[in-house]
Design a protein around this motif. Structure first.
Motif, PDB file in Angstrom:
ATOM      1  N   ASP A   1      -6.237   8.604  -4.488  1.00 10.16           N
ATOM      2  CA  ASP A   1      -7.039   7.387  -4.316  1.00 10.16           C
ATOM      3  C   ASP A   1      -6.300   6.338  -3.484  1.00 10.16           C
ATOM      4  OD1 ASP A   1      -5.269   7.104  -6.503  1.00 10.16           O
ATOM      5  OD2 ASP A   1      -6.521   5.565  -7.437  1.00 10.16           O
ATOM      6  N   GLU A   2      -4.982   6.241  -3.668  1.00 10.64           N
ATOM      7  CA  GLU A   2      -4.173   5.326  -2.858  1.00 10.64           C
ATOM      8  C   GLU A   2      -4.187   5.763  -1.396  1.00 10.64           C
ATOM      9  OE1 GLU A   2      -0.637   4.043  -5.992  1.00 10.64           O
ATOM     10  OE2 GLU A   2      -0.327   5.786  -4.702  1.00 10.64           O
ATOM     11  N   LYS A   3      -4.064   7.060  -1.181  1.00  9.28           N
ATOM     12  CA  LYS A   3      -4.048   7.604   0.172  1.00  9.28           C
ATOM     13  C   LYS A   3      -5.373   7.317   0.878  1.00  9.28           C
ATOM     14  CE  LYS A   3      -3.137  11.827   2.776  1.00  9.28           C
ATOM     15  NZ  LYS A   3      -2.683  13.210   2.708  1.00  9.28           N
ATOM     16  N   ALA A   4      -6.473   7.542   0.180  1.00  9.89           N
ATOM     17  CA  ALA A   4      -7.789   7.280   0.770  1.00  9.89           C
ATOM     18  C   ALA A   4      -7.931   5.812   1.160  1.00  9.89           C
ATOM     19  CB  ALA A   4      -8.893   7.690  -0.200  1.00  9.89           C
ATOM     20  N   GLU A   5      -7.493   4.921   0.268  1.00  9.03           N
ATOM     21  CA  GLU A   5      -7.587   3.490   0.560  1.00  9.03           C
ATOM     22  C   GLU A   5      -6.702   3.107   1.743  1.00  9.03           C
ATOM     23  OE1 GLU A   5      -7.090  -0.865  -1.595  1.00  9.03           O
ATOM     24  OE2 GLU A   5      -6.029   0.854  -2.456  1.00  9.03           O
ATOM     25  N   MET A   6      -5.440   3.549   1.722  1.00  4.20           N
ATOM     26  CA  MET A   6      -4.496   3.161   2.771  1.00  4.20           C
ATOM     27  C   MET A   6      -4.897   3.720   4.125  1.00  4.20           C
ATOM     28  SD  MET A   6      -0.392   3.603   2.876  1.00  4.20           S
ATOM     29  CE  MET A   6       0.566   2.973   4.245  1.00  4.20           C
TER      30      MET A   6
ATOM     31  N   TYR B   1       0.844  -1.195   0.000  1.00  2.00           N
ATOM     32  CA  TYR B   1       0.000   0.000   0.000  1.00  2.00           C
ATOM     33  C   TYR B   1       0.878   1.243   0.000  1.00  2.00           C
ATOM     34  CZ  TYR B   1      -3.994  -2.976   0.952  1.00  2.00           C
ATOM     35  OH  TYR B   1      -4.981  -3.925   0.852  1.00  2.00           O
TER      36      TYR B   1
ATOM     37  N   HIS C   1       0.621   5.927  -0.459  1.00  2.00           N
ATOM     38  CA  HIS C   1      -0.256   7.088  -0.341  1.00  2.00           C
ATOM     39  C   HIS C   1       0.246   8.259  -1.177  1.00  2.00           C
ATOM     40  CE1 HIS C   1       2.707   8.363   2.762  1.00  2.00           C
ATOM     41  NE2 HIS C   1       2.584   7.129   3.215  1.00  2.00           N
TER      42      HIS C   1
ATOM     43  N   GLY D   1      -7.850   4.781   5.092  1.00  2.64           N
ATOM     44  CA  GLY D   1      -9.109   4.182   5.525  1.00  2.64           C
ATOM     45  C   GLY D   1      -8.881   2.816   6.144  1.00  2.64           C
ATOM     46  N   LEU D   2      -8.055   2.020   5.498  1.00  6.51           N
ATOM     47  CA  LEU D   2      -7.716   0.699   6.020  1.00  6.51           C
ATOM     48  C   LEU D   2      -6.951   0.813   7.331  1.00  6.51           C
ATOM     49  CD1 LEU D   2      -7.909  -2.293   5.405  1.00  6.51           C
ATOM     50  CD2 LEU D   2      -5.923  -2.072   3.922  1.00  6.51           C
TER      51      LEU D   2
END
Length: 165
Positions: A133-138, A127, A129, A140-141
């Motif tokens: 979009d990568e930052k939001a996913e990482m 993962y 950031h 959030g997880l």
């Protein structure tokens, strides 16, 4: 899960919490239970040297991750990931102390180290950031894992704000 925590920083940290949250994060990400992880806690000088050597950036940072076997969480169709060496996470309690004090919801050094441990695990699992979009996913997880661990353990603490690594 084989997880080693080695505190070389000279600062007293909650090593058990680091171990527990790393184990929780890896289980939640469905990483093979025989995989291995190393967490090293260092002082600001050692972290600064690593930051310069590997990132060509000045000053100490909060967390660095050094992947080994490039393990990834299984896709929905997979039953299990292969076992392997995840790699090393390096944490700096002095930087964690400063970040915790400056966070929107102030928190302790140990709470910041828990957050940074999960952040490091996610980096080891691929993962990132760099992109929004990568930052939001990482992040959030990351928040879901930290909140889930705290709820399971009955540990109080602020919801994790995104770390700046």
């Amino acid at each position: 899960m084989s997880i080693d925590v080695n505190n070389e920083s000279g600062t007293e940290v909650d090593e058990q919490a680091i171990l527990d949250i790393a184990r929780y994060a890896l289980a939640r990400m469905r990483i093979h239970p025989l995989s291995e992880l190393s967490v090293i806690v260092v002082d600001e000088d050692a972290m600064e040297q690593l930051h310069i050597q590997w990132m060509d950036l000045p000053g100490p940072t909060d967390v660095m991750s050094f992947p080994m076997d490039e393990l990834r969480p299984p896709s929905k169709d997979d039953e299990e990931t292969p076992q392997g060496l995840l790699g090393d996470i390096v944490l700096c309690p002095e930087v964690a102390t400063k970040q915790g004090a400056e966070a929107e919801t102030q928190h302790t050094m140990d709470e910041e180290l828990q957050l940074l441990t999960v952040h490091g695990v996610l980096h080891l699992l691929g993962y990132d950031h760099e992109e929004p979009d990568e930052k939001a996913e990482m992040f959030g997880l990351q928040a879901a894992i930290v909140d889930g661990w705290r709820a399971e353990k009955g540990v109080d603490g602020p919801s994790p704000a995104p770390t700046v690594s």
